[in-house]
Design an enzyme around this catalytic site. Structure first.
Site, PDB file in Angstrom:
ATOM      1  N   TRP A  27      31.383  -0.692   8.822  1.00 12.25           N
ATOM      2  CA  TRP A  27      31.920  -1.799   9.452  1.00 12.25           C
ATOM      3  C   TRP A  27      30.688  -2.425  10.269  1.00 12.25           C
ATOM      4  CZ3 TRP A  27      34.341  -1.943  14.798  1.00 12.25           C
ATOM      5  CH2 TRP A  27      35.091  -3.255  15.213  1.00 12.25           C
ATOM      6  N   ASP A  65      36.875   7.161  12.859  1.00 12.09           N
ATOM      7  CA  ASP A  65      37.545   5.562  12.928  1.00 12.09           C
ATOM      8  C   ASP A  65      38.876   5.611  12.003  1.00 12.09           C
ATOM      9  OD1 ASP A  65      38.236   3.088  13.266  1.00 12.09           O
ATOM     10  OD2 ASP A  65      36.262   2.370  13.094  1.00 12.09           O
ATOM     11  N   LYS A  96      46.636  -3.315  12.437  1.00 10.21           N
ATOM     12  CA  LYS A  96      46.886  -3.630  11.162  1.00 10.21           C
ATOM     13  C   LYS A  96      48.458  -2.835  10.746  1.00 10.21           C
ATOM     14  CE  LYS A  96      42.127  -3.761  11.253  1.00 10.21           C
ATOM     15  NZ  LYS A  96      41.368  -4.803  11.024  1.00 10.21           N
TER      16      LYS A  96
HETATM   17  C1  LMR Z   1      37.401  -6.444   9.640  1.00 14.43           C
HETATM   18  O1  LMR Z   1      36.784  -5.241   9.343  1.00 14.43           O
HETATM   19  O2  LMR Z   1      37.281  -7.489   9.032  1.00 14.43           O
HETATM   20  C2  LMR Z   1      38.422  -6.214  10.870  1.00 14.43           C
HETATM   21  O3  LMR Z   1      38.483  -4.788  11.224  1.00 14.43           O
HETATM   22  C3  LMR Z   1      38.308  -7.216  11.847  1.00 14.43           C
HETATM   23  C4  LMR Z   1      37.288  -7.127  12.760  1.00 14.43           C
HETATM   24  O4  LMR Z   1      37.306  -7.059  13.894  1.00 14.43           O
HETATM   25  O5  LMR Z   1      35.878  -7.154  12.054  1.00 14.43           O
END
Ligand code: LMR
Length: 398
Positions: A132, A213, A248
């Site tokens: 992420w 996570d 989510k």
């Molecule tokens: C994403 O990865 O799109 C979500 O977790 C929203 C975010 O805050 O990035």
């Protein structure tokens, strides 16, 4: 007096800026597969009935809104532990988990990062390649060096487990290894139970500290199933962190409902950790949000609301799986020479499509289909009205 003129302009967040650009796009047929948000088959963000009912109860009680304790609501913290670890798990009954309600799981990740910087100052963080986008920024923002370990195998659309294990096996003691407990963001590629079983002894031998996570619980194989890795880790007796989110799974994104748990050796250590986590929160945002706590503790704690929630999560998961199958079907028919099997094996909201940045740009510019530039697709943005068009557009740019 200009004191800010030297500031660098903020380039914007790659995910959130793209979502903003989508909102501004005037084209009627545009399709948003960028941000990790679940939309229903009509393209709407659902408001779950269990959440509405929990809020109705709160409204009827018309209770005052005091500050919550620094660690958050006691009923929510207990419910989170039962949800993640199972109420009867020895780590829960033995009191060796320090859990705080946090401002979303992002808040949890940040509190954990600040805690690591203060109390494990020599530790660097290792994140999967890719991960992420915000993980690196969060830990670096807390002053912690961030490195990567191999994860995604572009040639198979699966996991590079051998290479991952090799690198993890070489990390210095007390390194922090950030792991996605399920539904890996951005690839949708997870470790299976056997791979977790191989990883855990390596963490033990190398004296590494896991940081899990868990933002998509229920979107992979089921609510309890998606916590299997968390429970395996807890049963191993190793210390680890876990940040979890309800954004989510309860469709309550803006409520910022999340938690941070640190699994410790024993109750005394967990009390020390909880104390210092509280100190970290007090210095950051003082205490978390009362409305989020009311929703989560009611939905998890009231048997009728809980049953409604579990049915909703099942329906959301199954709808995503149906979209994966449909996308796979259309793409395979249009481009029979290519193997799109990864859409079926990847789990959760996201798939790594294998599209290049240039192909993603073409999708957006020519077809109004928005994906993150890494090629990440939010499968939960597909619906019966846009999946065919998406597949056709992808087949055209591939
Ligand atoms: C994403 O990865 O799109 C979500 O977790 C929203 C975010 O805050 O990035």
């Amino acid at each position: 007096m200009t004191v800010f003129a030297h500031l660098e302009p903020y380039a914007g967040d790659p995910i959130l800026s793209l979502n903003d650009a989508f909102q501004k796009d005037p084209r009627p047929g545009k399709i948003n597969l960028s941000i990790g948000i679940y939309f229903d088959d009509a393209g709407r963000m659902p408001v779950l009935q269990c959440v509405r009912d929990a809020e109705a109860q709160m409204l009827a009680e018309s209770a005052a809104k005091p500050y919550l304790p620094i660690a958050g609501s006691e009923p929510m913290r207990r419910a989170v532990q039962a949800l993640l670890f199972g109420a009867g798990h020895e780590a829960v009954t033995g009191g060796r988990i320090a859990t705080l309600q946090t401002i979303g799981s992002s808040g949890g990740l940040k509190v954990g990062a600040d805690f690591i910087k203060r109390w494990l100052p020599g530790s660097a963080v290792w994140v999967s390649d890719p991960t992420w986008d915000n993980h690196r920024a969060m830990f670096e923002g807390a002053g912690i060096p961030v490195h990567t370990y191999p994860y995604y195998d572009a040639s198979t659309g699966g996991l590079a487990f051998g290479r991952m294990l090799e690198v993890v096996s070489s990390l210095p003691p007390r390194s922090i290894v950030l792991l996605h407990a399920c539904c890996h963001n951005p690839t949708g590629v997870d470790l299976d139970a056997g791979q977790w079983q191989q990883l855990i002894p390596v963490l033990r031998q190398r004296e590494l500290i896991g940081y899990l996570d868990l933002a998509y619980q229920g979107y992979g194989d089921g609510i309890a199933e998606d916590a299997a890795a968390v429970r395996q880790m807890a049963s191993s007796g190793l210390p680890f962190f876990i940040a979890n989110s309800f954004s989510k799974s309860m469709s309550v994104y803006g409520e910022r409902a999340g938690a941070l748990s640190v699994v410790c050796a024993d109750r005394a250590e967990a009390e020390l950790v909880l104390g210092q986590l509280q100190a970290t929160v007090r210095r950051n945002y003082s205490s978390p949000a009362i409305h989020a706590a009311g929703i989560v503790s009611r939905v998890l704690g009231d048997p009728a609301l809980r049953a409604m929630w579990e049915a909703d999560v099942t329906a959301m998961r199954e709808r995503i799986l149906a979209m994966r199958r449909q996308l796979h079907g259309v793409l395979s028919a249009r481009r029979p020479e290519r193997d799109f099997g990864y859409f079926l094996t990847q789990r959760g909201m996201f798939s790594y499509t294998g599209l290049s940045g240039a192909q993603v740009d073409r999708l957006r510019e020519e077809f109004g289909v928005y994906l993150v530039r890494s090629g990440r697709m939010c499968v939960a943005g597909l619906n019966s009205g846009n999946v065919e068009r998406t597949a056709q557009a992808m087949a055209a740019v591939l």
